[in-house]
Design an enzyme around this catalytic site. Structure first.
Site, short mmCIF file in Angstrom:
data_model
loop_
_atom_site.label_atom_id
_atom_site.label_comp_id
_atom_site.label_asym_id
_atom_site.label_seq_id
_atom_site.Cartn_x
_atom_site.Cartn_y
_atom_site.Cartn_z
N LYS A 2 46.14 41.82 2.59
CA LYS A 2 46.78 43.20 3.00
C LYS A 2 46.12 44.45 2.83
O LYS A 2 45.68 45.08 3.75
CB LYS A 2 48.30 43.56 2.20
CG LYS A 2 49.22 42.55 2.62
CD LYS A 2 50.48 42.82 1.87
CE LYS A 2 50.77 42.69 0.38
NZ LYS A 2 50.43 41.13 -0.03
N GLU A 3 45.43 44.54 1.62
CA GLU A 3 44.36 45.60 1.47
C GLU A 3 43.26 45.60 2.44
O GLU A 3 42.69 46.41 2.89
CB GLU A 3 43.76 45.44 0.03
CG GLU A 3 44.99 45.83 -0.94
CD GLU A 3 45.73 44.47 -1.33
OE1 GLU A 3 45.70 43.41 -0.48
OE2 GLU A 3 46.57 44.57 -2.29
N ASN A 31 49.50 30.07 -0.69
CA ASN A 31 48.09 29.55 -0.51
C ASN A 31 47.42 28.91 -1.49
O ASN A 31 46.87 27.73 -1.11
CB ASN A 31 46.99 30.82 -0.11
CG ASN A 31 47.62 31.73 1.11
OD1 ASN A 31 48.50 31.17 1.60
ND2 ASN A 31 46.96 32.72 0.95
N ASP A 91 39.54 31.20 -4.02
CA ASP A 91 38.85 31.32 -2.45
C ASP A 91 37.21 31.32 -3.04
O ASP A 91 36.81 32.18 -3.73
CB ASP A 91 39.15 32.51 -1.94
CG ASP A 91 40.64 32.43 -1.54
OD1 ASP A 91 41.13 31.34 -0.76
OD2 ASP A 91 41.64 33.35 -1.89
N ASP A 107 39.00 30.99 -10.31
CA ASP A 107 39.23 31.71 -9.09
C ASP A 107 39.55 30.57 -7.82
O ASP A 107 39.26 29.47 -8.19
CB ASP A 107 38.10 32.42 -8.61
CG ASP A 107 38.00 32.98 -7.20
OD1 ASP A 107 39.07 33.44 -6.96
OD2 ASP A 107 37.02 32.52 -6.41
N LYS A 126 50.04 35.42 8.89
CA LYS A 126 48.87 34.93 8.70
C LYS A 126 49.11 33.73 7.47
O LYS A 126 48.29 32.83 7.32
CB LYS A 126 47.91 36.05 7.87
CG LYS A 126 46.61 35.52 7.37
CD LYS A 126 46.35 35.72 6.05
CE LYS A 126 45.21 35.04 5.48
NZ LYS A 126 45.10 34.95 3.96
N HIS A 171 50.71 39.98 7.83
CA HIS A 171 50.17 39.17 6.68
C HIS A 171 51.19 37.82 6.24
O HIS A 171 50.58 36.82 6.16
CB HIS A 171 50.17 40.07 5.22
CG HIS A 171 49.20 39.04 4.15
ND1 HIS A 171 50.14 38.82 2.97
CD2 HIS A 171 48.26 39.10 4.05
CE1 HIS A 171 49.17 38.37 2.22
NE2 HIS A 171 47.96 38.45 3.06
N THR A 191 44.39 35.73 -3.85
CA THR A 191 45.32 35.19 -2.87
C THR A 191 46.75 35.00 -2.99
O THR A 191 47.27 35.03 -4.27
CB THR A 191 44.67 34.07 -2.11
OG1 THR A 191 45.09 34.08 -0.99
CG2 THR A 191 44.83 32.81 -2.94
C1 XBP Z 1 40.25 36.15 -2.51
C2 XBP Z 1 40.55 37.15 -1.52
C3 XBP Z 1 41.74 36.93 -0.72
C4 XBP Z 1 41.77 36.11 0.26
C5 XBP Z 1 43.01 36.47 1.30
O1 XBP Z 1 39.54 37.07 -3.43
O2 XBP Z 1 40.07 38.11 -1.39
O3 XBP Z 1 42.26 38.16 -0.32
O4 XBP Z 1 40.81 36.33 1.34
O5 XBP Z 1 44.27 35.94 0.66
P1 XBP Z 1 39.32 36.07 -4.81
P2 XBP Z 1 45.72 36.72 1.05
O6 XBP Z 1 38.50 34.76 -4.42
O7 XBP Z 1 38.12 37.19 -5.46
O8 XBP Z 1 40.56 36.18 -5.57
O9 XBP Z 1 45.46 37.09 2.28
O10 XBP Z 1 46.78 35.82 0.78
O11 XBP Z 1 45.48 37.96 0.35
MG MG Z 2 36.58 34.10 -4.90
#
Ligand code: XBP
Ligand code: MG
Length: 256
Positions: free
Chosen positions: A54-55, A128, A11, A9, A85, A82, A124
């Site tokens: 976006k969600e 990114n 983030d 993963d 962002k 988005h 994400t």
């Molecule tokens: C990561 C996320 C992502 C980021 C935002 O979840 O929830 O949505 O917060 O990214 P995970 P975007 O680590 O479980 O994959 O704005 O590019 O969607």
């Molecule tokens: Mg994560």
């Protein structure tokens, strides 16, 4: 049987991107689009229950504002916000202010040396991921990963298993040949539903979530000078560094 691949993963797992990068970029984008929304650290923690930027914005409109989402074309607006962002997020990462979590670089390098296959499975946006890898591991590090599964490549985001199933398919691997590395309950549910054993490295936003189904729960991957702690039976105990031989041994003991 040994691990043949590590599926990372991004983030919260590779780096603590949420509070000081994604959240900041969302707020910058809201300002640029003349919205009076502001996501403070606590609110953002709640919003993280919904994966995908976006969600997450759709969810915020429904749950935290009086906006009637049917009155304007919010779908298009959210796509524009988005995009803004993502631009801000990439600029923030290009400043080099978001480091990798302890042990991430070390474990990736060990895995490469030992011929393990690597992939990314994240919610994400692809830009990114590339920004994080290039800024923290160098220009060519994107090539370390055989598959980078990110963003809208699948329709249903984590906790749905789709992103992991997509990666398994692309790599022609069985779930029990792979170890998923995640930081959140949503990530754990996604990997577990795809049948993939999962190691959790917790962080401030996720430390109180339910990780009962994880193979191992640790504070981070650990460095010689910064040992990791394992969470077991309600206690945190020192465990040192999580390296390949430790992980292969763990597979022998706990998996088929
Ligand atoms: C990561 C996320 C992502 C980021 C935002 O979840 O929830 O949505 O917060 O990214 P995970 P975007 O680590 O479980 O994959 O704005 O590019 O969607
Ligand atoms: Mg994560």
């Amino acid at each position: 049987m040994v691990w043949r691949a590590f599926l990372f993963d991004v983030d919260g797992t590779l780096a603590e991107t949420e509070r000081d990068a994604h959240r900041v970029a969302f707020n910058q984008a809201f300002k640029e689009h003349n919205l009076d929304w502001y996501w403070d650290e606590m609110l953002y923690g709640k919003l993280l229950n919904v994966t995908g930027g976006k969600e997450r914005m759709h969810h915020y409109i429904h749950e935290f504002t009086d906006i009637d989402p049917n009155q304007e074309n919010w779908n298009d607006l959210i796509k524009q916000i988005h995009k803004t962002k993502t631009d801000y997020y990439v600029s923030l990462l290009n400043e080099g202010l978001v480091p990798l979590r302890p042990g991430v670089k070390r474990l990736l390098e060990e895995a490469r040396n030992e011929g393990l296959r690597l992939a990314i499975a994240t919610t994400t946006t692809p830009d990114n991921v590339i920004a994080l890898l290039e800024n923290s591991l160098g220009k060519h590090s994107v090539e370390w990963f055989e598959v980078i599964a990110a963003g809208d490549v699948v329709k249903a985001k984590k906790p749905a298993p789709d992103i992991y199933q997509w990666v398994l398919n692309q790599m022609a691997l069985k779930p029990n040949e792979c170890l998923a590395l995640e930081d959140s309950e949503n990530g754990l549910r996604a990997a577990t539903q795809a049948g993939i054993p999962t190691l959790i490295t917790v962080n401030d936003y996720t430390q109180h979530q339910d990780f009962n189904e994880a193979l191992l729960v640790v504070s981070h991957l650990g460095e010689k000078t910064n040992p990791s702690y394992q969470y077991e039976n309600g206690e945190w105990n020192p465990i040192g560094t999580i390296d390949i031989s430790f992980l292969q041994q763990l597979k022998k003991e706990k998996c088929i």
